[in-house]
Design a protein around this motif. Structure first.
Motif, PDB file in Angstrom:
ATOM      1  N   GLU A 197     -10.631  -3.556 -25.592  1.00  0.00           N
ATOM      2  CA  GLU A 197     -12.049  -3.227 -25.635  1.00  0.00           C
ATOM      3  C   GLU A 197     -12.665  -3.161 -24.238  1.00  0.00           C
ATOM      4  O   GLU A 197     -12.129  -3.718 -23.280  1.00  0.00           O
ATOM      5  CB  GLU A 197     -12.792  -4.265 -26.473  1.00  0.00           C
ATOM      6  N   LEU A 198     -13.789  -2.481 -24.171  1.00  0.00           N
ATOM      7  CA  LEU A 198     -14.629  -2.515 -22.980  1.00  0.00           C
ATOM      8  C   LEU A 198     -15.568  -3.707 -23.167  1.00  0.00           C
ATOM      9  O   LEU A 198     -16.413  -3.704 -24.056  1.00  0.00           O
ATOM     10  CB  LEU A 198     -15.423  -1.219 -22.822  1.00  0.00           C
ATOM     11  N   SER A 199     -15.396  -4.714 -22.334  1.00  0.00           N
ATOM     12  CA  SER A 199     -16.116  -5.970 -22.529  1.00  0.00           C
ATOM     13  C   SER A 199     -17.619  -5.824 -22.299  1.00  0.00           C
ATOM     14  O   SER A 199     -18.061  -5.028 -21.466  1.00  0.00           O
ATOM     15  CB  SER A 199     -15.564  -7.030 -21.573  1.00  0.00           C
ATOM     16  N   ARG A 200     -18.372  -6.640 -23.009  1.00  0.00           N
ATOM     17  CA  ARG A 200     -19.817  -6.689 -22.800  1.00  0.00           C
ATOM     18  C   ARG A 200     -20.133  -7.217 -21.408  1.00  0.00           C
ATOM     19  O   ARG A 200     -21.260  -7.047 -20.918  1.00  0.00           O
ATOM     20  CB  ARG A 200     -20.459  -7.580 -23.872  1.00  0.00           C
ATOM     21  N   GLN A 201     -19.149  -7.814 -20.757  1.00  0.00           N
ATOM     22  CA  GLN A 201     -19.321  -8.290 -19.385  1.00  0.00           C
ATOM     23  C   GLN A 201     -19.547  -7.161 -18.392  1.00  0.00           C
ATOM     24  O   GLN A 201     -19.890  -7.411 -17.229  1.00  0.00           O
ATOM     25  CB  GLN A 201     -18.097  -9.103 -18.946  1.00  0.00           C
ATOM     26  N   VAL A 202     -19.375  -5.931 -18.852  1.00  0.00           N
ATOM     27  CA  VAL A 202     -19.629  -4.786 -17.978  1.00  0.00           C
ATOM     28  C   VAL A 202     -21.058  -4.836 -17.435  1.00  0.00           C
ATOM     29  O   VAL A 202     -21.364  -4.260 -16.386  1.00  0.00           O
ATOM     30  CB  VAL A 202     -19.356  -3.455 -18.733  1.00  0.00           C
ATOM     31  N   VAL A 203     -21.926  -5.554 -18.118  1.00  0.00           N
ATOM     32  CA  VAL A 203     -23.314  -5.691 -17.684  1.00  0.00           C
ATOM     33  C   VAL A 203     -23.410  -6.377 -16.319  1.00  0.00           C
ATOM     34  O   VAL A 203     -24.410  -6.233 -15.608  1.00  0.00           O
ATOM     35  CB  VAL A 203     -24.139  -6.468 -18.750  1.00  0.00           C
ATOM     36  N   ASN A 204     -22.354  -7.112 -15.929  1.00  0.00           N
ATOM     37  CA  ASN A 204     -22.349  -7.790 -14.626  1.00  0.00           C
ATOM     38  C   ASN A 204     -22.172  -6.825 -13.464  1.00  0.00           C
ATOM     39  O   ASN A 204     -22.464  -7.162 -12.317  1.00  0.00           O
ATOM     40  CB  ASN A 204     -21.225  -8.823 -14.573  1.00  0.00           C
ATOM     41  N   MET A 205     -21.704  -5.619 -13.759  1.00  0.00           N
ATOM     42  CA  MET A 205     -21.403  -4.655 -12.695  1.00  0.00           C
ATOM     43  C   MET A 205     -22.679  -3.883 -12.347  1.00  0.00           C
ATOM     44  O   MET A 205     -22.801  -2.678 -12.571  1.00  0.00           O
ATOM     45  CB  MET A 205     -20.268  -3.727 -13.139  1.00  0.00           C
ATOM     46  N   THR A 206     -23.620  -4.593 -11.779  1.00  0.00           N
ATOM     47  CA  THR A 206     -24.981  -4.074 -11.602  1.00  0.00           C
ATOM     48  C   THR A 206     -25.091  -2.919 -10.613  1.00  0.00           C
ATOM     49  O   THR A 206     -26.092  -2.205 -10.602  1.00  0.00           O
ATOM     50  CB  THR A 206     -25.909  -5.204 -11.152  1.00  0.00           C
ATOM     51  N   SER A 207     -24.077  -2.723  -9.756  1.00  0.00           N
ATOM     52  CA  SER A 207     -24.119  -1.630  -8.776  1.00  0.00           C
ATOM     53  C   SER A 207     -23.454  -0.359  -9.293  1.00  0.00           C
ATOM     54  O   SER A 207     -23.464   0.676  -8.605  1.00  0.00           O
ATOM     55  CB  SER A 207     -23.438  -2.059  -7.473  1.00  0.00           C
ATOM     56  N   LEU A 208     -22.881  -0.423 -10.493  1.00  0.00           N
ATOM     57  CA  LEU A 208     -22.071   0.684 -11.002  1.00  0.00           C
ATOM     58  C   LEU A 208     -22.872   1.980 -11.142  1.00  0.00           C
ATOM     59  O   LEU A 208     -23.930   2.008 -11.768  1.00  0.00           O
ATOM     60  CB  LEU A 208     -21.476   0.303 -12.358  1.00  0.00           C
ATOM     61  N   GLU A 209     -22.331   3.045 -10.541  1.00  0.00           N
ATOM     62  CA  GLU A 209     -22.965   4.357 -10.588  1.00  0.00           C
ATOM     63  C   GLU A 209     -22.135   5.373 -11.366  1.00  0.00           C
ATOM     64  O   GLU A 209     -22.669   6.295 -11.975  1.00  0.00           O
ATOM     65  CB  GLU A 209     -23.196   4.883  -9.163  1.00  0.00           C
ATOM     66  N   ASN A 210     -20.819   5.210 -11.326  1.00  0.00           N
ATOM     67  CA  ASN A 210     -19.927   6.179 -11.970  1.00  0.00           C
ATOM     68  C   ASN A 210     -18.812   5.430 -12.690  1.00  0.00           C
ATOM     69  O   ASN A 210     -18.044   4.703 -12.062  1.00  0.00           O
ATOM     70  CB  ASN A 210     -19.345   7.125 -10.908  1.00  0.00           C
ATOM     71  N   LEU A 211     -18.752   5.602 -14.008  1.00  0.00           N
ATOM     72  CA  LEU A 211     -17.735   4.942 -14.829  1.00  0.00           C
ATOM     73  C   LEU A 211     -16.951   5.991 -15.598  1.00  0.00           C
ATOM     74  O   LEU A 211     -17.524   6.781 -16.352  1.00  0.00           O
ATOM     75  CB  LEU A 211     -18.403   3.979 -15.823  1.00  0.00           C
ATOM     76  N   SER A 212     -15.637   6.007 -15.421  1.00  0.00           N
ATOM     77  CA  SER A 212     -14.795   6.933 -16.171  1.00  0.00           C
ATOM     78  C   SER A 212     -13.593   6.203 -16.761  1.00  0.00           C
ATOM     79  O   SER A 212     -12.758   5.672 -16.035  1.00  0.00           O
ATOM     80  CB  SER A 212     -14.311   8.089 -15.288  1.00  0.00           C
ATOM     81  N   LEU A 213     -13.560   6.185 -18.087  1.00  0.00           N
ATOM     82  CA  LEU A 213     -12.430   5.629 -18.835  1.00  0.00           C
ATOM     83  C   LEU A 213     -11.794   6.707 -19.708  1.00  0.00           C
ATOM     84  O   LEU A 213     -10.998   6.414 -20.597  1.00  0.00           O
ATOM     85  CB  LEU A 213     -12.914   4.471 -19.721  1.00  0.00           C
TER      86      LEU A 213
END
Length: 284
Positions: A197-213
């Motif tokens: 899964e894509l963890s709900r912890q992704v919320v910690n990556m506050t600088s994220l601009e581009n996400l590709s999975l």
């Protein structure tokens, strides 16, 4: 006598200006040249000339701080002796024909800020020693045939801004430590074999601009926490096996509008929730 002294000092100064790097650093560069078929490079090194004249090598205070040999027809393997370039801040070997594995000794390059080995023929796993590069800001290993799982300790790269690993054969789940990197702006893991899964912890990556999975085998609910990433401008998590409902905003943010692959291998769109009477996309 005065003229002789002046001449001596002038010669001494001129010699110091030509002073070269340490023998261990020079030997490491020569090893790189030999192990990647330097005689066939597009721009070759004259090994009899000072290191300061060698293409792609940057010196600072007589220390090798950068090696940039991108698109220069390097064929062969990265030697373990690369670790002797202890002052290196940038290693860019992008778009060559380098094979073999990433040597674990690369973890000795403690000053490294940029490591770009993308668009080569590297195989094997990403060595866990990479996680010891605490100054690393840019890690690009895309377009190789790297396999195995991501190192569990990858979250130790607290200054990382770019992680680009797309088009490899990386398996397993995204390590939980990765979500702790608050500096990361670009995370490109598409076209691998990632699961889980894509963890709900992704919320910690506050600088994220581009996400590709894109194009993996990930599953589970798409975390609504993605909406809290205020800097997120680009996202593509389609062609996985995510399920459930997604918001209209998230669906619009995804390049392919949340196109997934169901358990029958058929491409479907996830259902989109909305407060108004906009169309809800169904999997049927």
């Amino acid at each position: 006598m005065k003229n002789i002294t002046t001449l001596f000092l002038t010669l001494l100064f001129s010699f110091s200006m030509l002073a070269n790097v340490s023998q261990s650093e020079k030997d490491a560069l020569v090893k790189l040249y030999q192990s990647t078929n330097g005689s066939q490079w597009i721009v070759k090194w004259d090994l009899s000339s000072p290191v300061s004249t060698w293409h792609g090598v940057k010196l600072q205070d007589e220390k090798v701080v950068s090696v940039n040999l991108a698109n220069n027809n390097l064929v062969g393997e990265i030697p373990t002796a690369i670790a002797n370039l202890v002052n290196l801040q940038e290693l860019d070997l992008h778009k060559n024909k380098i094979s073999g594995v990433i040597p674990s000794s690369i973890g000795n390059l403690k000053d490294l800020k940029v490591l770009n080995l993308s668009f080569n023929k590297l195989s094997g796993t990403i060595p866990s020693s990479v996680c010891e590069l605490s100054n690393l800001k840019d890690l690009e290993l895309y377009m190789n045939t790297l396999s195995g799982e991501l190192p569990l300790q990858i979250g130790a790269l607290k200054q990382l801004e770019v992680l680009s690993l797309f088009n490899n054969e990386i398996t397993g789940q995204i390590p939980s430590s990765l979500y702790d990197i608050k500096t990361i702006k670009t995370l490109l893991l598409s076209s691998n074999k990632l699961t889980g899964e894509l963890s709900r912890q992704v919320v910690n990556m506050t600088s994220l601009e581009n996400l590709s999975l894109f194009d993996n085998k990930m599953n589970g609910q798409v975390p609504l926490e993605l909406e809290k990433l205020n800097n997120l401008k680009e996202m593509n998590i389609s062609y996985n096996m995510f399920n459930g409902l997604v918001s209209k905003d998230l669906a619009a943010l995804d390049t392919l509008n949340m196109t997934m692959v169901n358990d029958k291998g058929i491409a479907v769109l996830l259902d989109v929730t909305t407060d108004k009477n906009s169309a809800i996309v169904s999997e049927d």
